[in-house]
Design a protein around this motif. Structure first.
Motif, PDB file in Angstrom:
ATOM      1  N   ILE A  84      18.881  12.742 -10.210  1.00  0.00           N
ATOM      2  CA  ILE A  84      19.593  11.798  -9.355  1.00  0.00           C
ATOM      3  C   ILE A  84      18.971  10.424  -9.543  1.00  0.00           C
ATOM      4  CG2 ILE A  84      20.159  11.137  -6.977  1.00  0.00           C
ATOM      5  CD1 ILE A  84      20.091  14.059  -6.207  1.00  0.00           C
ATOM      6  N   SER A  85      19.821   9.418  -9.599  1.00  0.00           N
ATOM      7  CA  SER A  85      19.392   8.025  -9.514  1.00  0.00           C
ATOM      8  C   SER A  85      20.357   7.373  -8.540  1.00  0.00           C
ATOM      9  CB  SER A  85      19.428   7.344 -10.884  1.00  0.00           C
ATOM     10  OG  SER A  85      20.743   7.334 -11.394  1.00  0.00           O
ATOM     11  N   GLY A  86      20.024   6.191  -8.072  1.00  0.00           N
ATOM     12  CA  GLY A  86      20.942   5.585  -7.115  1.00  0.00           C
ATOM     13  C   GLY A  86      20.574   4.190  -6.709  1.00  0.00           C
ATOM     14  N   THR A  87      21.369   3.692  -5.768  1.00  0.00           N
ATOM     15  CA  THR A  87      21.195   2.367  -5.201  1.00  0.00           C
ATOM     16  C   THR A  87      21.454   2.494  -3.709  1.00  0.00           C
ATOM     17  OG1 THR A  87      22.096   1.425  -7.231  1.00  0.00           O
ATOM     18  CG2 THR A  87      21.964  -0.035  -5.345  1.00  0.00           C
ATOM     19  N   SER A  88      20.664   1.767  -2.926  1.00  0.00           N
ATOM     20  CA  SER A  88      20.899   1.757  -1.484  1.00  0.00           C
ATOM     21  C   SER A  88      20.870   0.327  -0.986  1.00  0.00           C
ATOM     22  CB  SER A  88      19.852   2.601  -0.750  1.00  0.00           C
ATOM     23  OG  SER A  88      18.582   2.021  -0.881  1.00  0.00           O
ATOM     24  N   GLY A  89      21.419   0.125   0.200  1.00  0.00           N
ATOM     25  CA  GLY A  89      21.433  -1.200   0.796  1.00  0.00           C
ATOM     26  C   GLY A  89      22.701  -1.968   0.472  1.00  0.00           C
ATOM     27  N   GLU A  90      22.702  -3.195   0.912  1.00  0.00           N
ATOM     28  CA  GLU A  90      23.859  -4.070   0.728  1.00  0.00           C
ATOM     29  C   GLU A  90      23.928  -4.581  -0.708  1.00  0.00           C
ATOM     30  OE1 GLU A  90      26.146  -4.427   3.038  1.00  0.00           O
ATOM     31  OE2 GLU A  90      24.963  -3.244   4.446  1.00  0.00           O
ATOM     32  N   ARG A  91      25.111  -4.953  -1.141  1.00  0.00           N
ATOM     33  CA  ARG A  91      25.295  -5.474  -2.500  1.00  0.00           C
ATOM     34  C   ARG A  91      24.475  -6.731  -2.753  1.00  0.00           C
ATOM     35  NH1 ARG A  91      31.464  -4.904  -4.539  1.00  0.00           N
ATOM     36  NH2 ARG A  91      31.714  -2.714  -4.035  1.00  0.00           N
ATOM     37  N   SER A  92      24.250  -7.516  -1.719  1.00  0.00           N
ATOM     38  CA  SER A  92      23.510  -8.769  -1.870  1.00  0.00           C
ATOM     39  C   SER A  92      22.017  -8.539  -2.083  1.00  0.00           C
ATOM     40  CB  SER A  92      23.720  -9.662  -0.646  1.00  0.00           C
ATOM     41  OG  SER A  92      23.293  -8.980   0.515  1.00  0.00           O
ATOM     42  N   ALA A  93      21.512  -7.359  -1.694  1.00  0.00           N
ATOM     43  CA  ALA A  93      20.085  -7.048  -1.866  1.00  0.00           C
ATOM     44  C   ALA A  93      19.912  -5.552  -2.108  1.00  0.00           C
ATOM     45  CB  ALA A  93      19.310  -7.483  -0.633  1.00  0.00           C
ATOM     46  N   ASP A 113      11.606   7.066  -5.123  1.00  0.00           N
ATOM     47  CA  ASP A 113      10.369   6.353  -5.436  1.00  0.00           C
ATOM     48  C   ASP A 113      10.145   5.160  -4.517  1.00  0.00           C
ATOM     49  OD1 ASP A 113      12.552   4.952  -6.501  1.00  0.00           O
ATOM     50  OD2 ASP A 113      11.413   4.192  -8.202  1.00  0.00           O
ATOM     51  N   LYS A 114      11.192   4.688  -3.864  1.00  0.00           N
ATOM     52  CA  LYS A 114      11.089   3.523  -2.977  1.00  0.00           C
ATOM     53  C   LYS A 114      11.676   3.854  -1.615  1.00  0.00           C
ATOM     54  CE  LYS A 114      11.700   0.318  -6.770  1.00  0.00           C
ATOM     55  NZ  LYS A 114      12.808  -0.035  -7.615  1.00  0.00           N
ATOM     56  N   ALA A 115      11.268   3.078  -0.625  1.00  0.00           N
ATOM     57  CA  ALA A 115      11.823   3.216   0.722  1.00  0.00           C
ATOM     58  C   ALA A 115      13.229   2.622   0.769  1.00  0.00           C
ATOM     59  CB  ALA A 115      10.927   2.512   1.733  1.00  0.00           C
ATOM     60  N   LEU A 116      14.052   3.167   1.640  1.00  0.00           N
ATOM     61  CA  LEU A 116      15.389   2.614   1.855  1.00  0.00           C
ATOM     62  C   LEU A 116      15.268   1.287   2.590  1.00  0.00           C
ATOM     63  CD1 LEU A 116      17.280   5.826   3.010  1.00  0.00           C
ATOM     64  CD2 LEU A 116      17.203   4.834   0.737  1.00  0.00           C
ATOM     65  N   PRO A 117      16.228   0.396   2.417  1.00  0.00           N
ATOM     66  CA  PRO A 117      16.183  -0.882   3.132  1.00  0.00           C
ATOM     67  C   PRO A 117      16.280  -0.685   4.645  1.00  0.00           C
ATOM     68  CG  PRO A 117      18.174  -0.711   1.776  1.00  0.00           C
ATOM     69  CD  PRO A 117      17.390   0.531   1.562  1.00  0.00           C
ATOM     70  N   ALA A 118      15.848  -1.677   5.377  1.00  0.00           N
ATOM     71  CA  ALA A 118      15.880  -1.630   6.843  1.00  0.00           C
ATOM     72  C   ALA A 118      17.317  -1.532   7.335  1.00  0.00           C
ATOM     73  CB  ALA A 118      15.216  -2.878   7.413  1.00  0.00           C
ATOM     74  N   VAL A 122      15.992  11.328   5.532  1.00  0.00           N
ATOM     75  CA  VAL A 122      15.105  10.170   5.377  1.00  0.00           C
ATOM     76  C   VAL A 122      13.818  10.464   6.141  1.00  0.00           C
ATOM     77  CG1 VAL A 122      14.841   7.691   5.761  1.00  0.00           C
ATOM     78  CG2 VAL A 122      17.069   8.634   5.121  1.00  0.00           C
ATOM     79  N   ASP A 123      12.666  10.364   5.438  1.00  0.00           N
ATOM     80  CA  ASP A 123      11.381  10.677   6.076  1.00  0.00           C
ATOM     81  C   ASP A 123      10.815   9.466   6.818  1.00  0.00           C
ATOM     82  OD1 ASP A 123      10.149   9.032   4.141  1.00  0.00           O
ATOM     83  OD2 ASP A 123       9.454  10.722   2.937  1.00  0.00           O
ATOM     84  N   LYS A 124       9.643   9.622   7.414  1.00  0.00           N
ATOM     85  CA  LYS A 124       9.060   8.554   8.239  1.00  0.00           C
ATOM     86  C   LYS A 124       8.687   7.319   7.420  1.00  0.00           C
ATOM     87  CE  LYS A 124       4.470  10.605   8.168  1.00  0.00           C
ATOM     88  NZ  LYS A 124       4.349  12.019   8.076  1.00  0.00           N
ATOM     89  N   GLU A 125       8.564   7.457   6.095  1.00  0.00           N
ATOM     90  CA  GLU A 125       8.310   6.301   5.228  1.00  0.00           C
ATOM     91  C   GLU A 125       9.610   5.685   4.721  1.00  0.00           C
ATOM     92  OE1 GLU A 125       5.939   8.172   2.252  1.00  0.00           O
ATOM     93  OE2 GLU A 125       4.158   8.220   3.507  1.00  0.00           O
ATOM     94  N   ARG A 126      10.750   6.173   5.225  1.00  0.00           N
ATOM     95  CA  ARG A 126      12.108   5.737   4.861  1.00  0.00           C
ATOM     96  C   ARG A 126      12.455   6.072   3.414  1.00  0.00           C
ATOM     97  NH1 ARG A 126      15.219   2.904   8.533  1.00  0.00           N
ATOM     98  NH2 ARG A 126      16.550   2.111   6.896  1.00  0.00           N
ATOM     99  N   LYS A 127      11.819   7.099   2.870  1.00  0.00           N
ATOM    100  CA  LYS A 127      12.178   7.567   1.539  1.00  0.00           C
ATOM    101  C   LYS A 127      13.248   8.642   1.687  1.00  0.00           C
ATOM    102  CE  LYS A 127       8.066   6.384  -0.990  1.00  0.00           C
ATOM    103  NZ  LYS A 127       7.074   6.840  -1.968  1.00  0.00           N
ATOM    104  N   ALA A 128      14.213   8.617   0.766  1.00  0.00           N
ATOM    105  CA  ALA A 128      15.281   9.615   0.778  1.00  0.00           C
ATOM    106  C   ALA A 128      14.754  10.895   0.144  1.00  0.00           C
ATOM    107  CB  ALA A 128      16.489   9.103   0.008  1.00  0.00           C
TER     108      ALA A 128
END
Length: 164
Positions: free
Chosen positions: A102-111, A131-136, A77-83
């Motif tokens: 590769i495609s995927g999902t990160s974070g909790e099921r609720s969000a 393409d997006k940052a990982l959740p906090a 995970v880089d400094k922009e929180r991108k995988a």
């Protein structure tokens, strides 16, 4: 209760009764600060607050995924929180990105955060970048769907990234 039901309950409960926790430290990680935890001299791999051990780190310091599909990935995970994902050979050397997707999902099921990965450019030519940052959060659940070739069967990998 019927005898069959009693036997079934006994069979289900027996392994749980003999389960042994693999934690033998004499301190409680959940009641200490990060600084206190860092001061401990541990002779094992990284642990989370509950004392669960994590797998070895990859050559870039990331999370290794030894897939049941016969390949190995490293997720950083880089400094922009991108995988940032690289494929590794048996000697843990980076493999070129050719037809892998590769495609995927990160974070909790609720969000959940849906992720698409694209091949990097120049120095990152062998890296797939989200393409997006990982959740906090320090512990981020991830599900990746990996194809090693256009006609290959997709393999799903589930794991938790520990970002501390």
């Amino acid at each position: 209760m019927k005898p069959k039901l009693l036997i079934l309950l006994a069979l289900i409960g027996t392994p749980l009764a003999f389960a042994e926790e693999k934690h033998d430290h004499d301190h409680d990680h959940s009641k200490e600060s990060k600084e206190e935890h860092a001061k401990h001299d541990h002779d094992h791999e990284h642990e989370d607050e509950e004392g669960h051990e994590h797998a070895e780190k990859g050559p870039n310091g990331g999370h290794l995924v030894e897939s049941k599909g016969g390949f190995t990935l490293e997720v950083v995970v880089d400094k922009e929180r991108k995988a940032r994902i690289v494929f590794l050979d048996k000697d843990k050397k980076t493999l070129p990105i050719e037809a892998q997707t590769i495609s995927g999902t990160s974070g909790e099921r609720s969000a959940p955060v849906k992720l698409a990965f694209a091949k990097g450019k120049d120095a990152d030519a062998n890296v797939l970048i989200s393409d997006k940052a990982l959740p906090a959060g320090a512990h981020v659940p991830m599900i990746l769907v990996v194809k090693t070739a256009a006609d290959a069967k997709a393999v799903t990998e589930r794991f938790e990234l520990h970002l501390h």
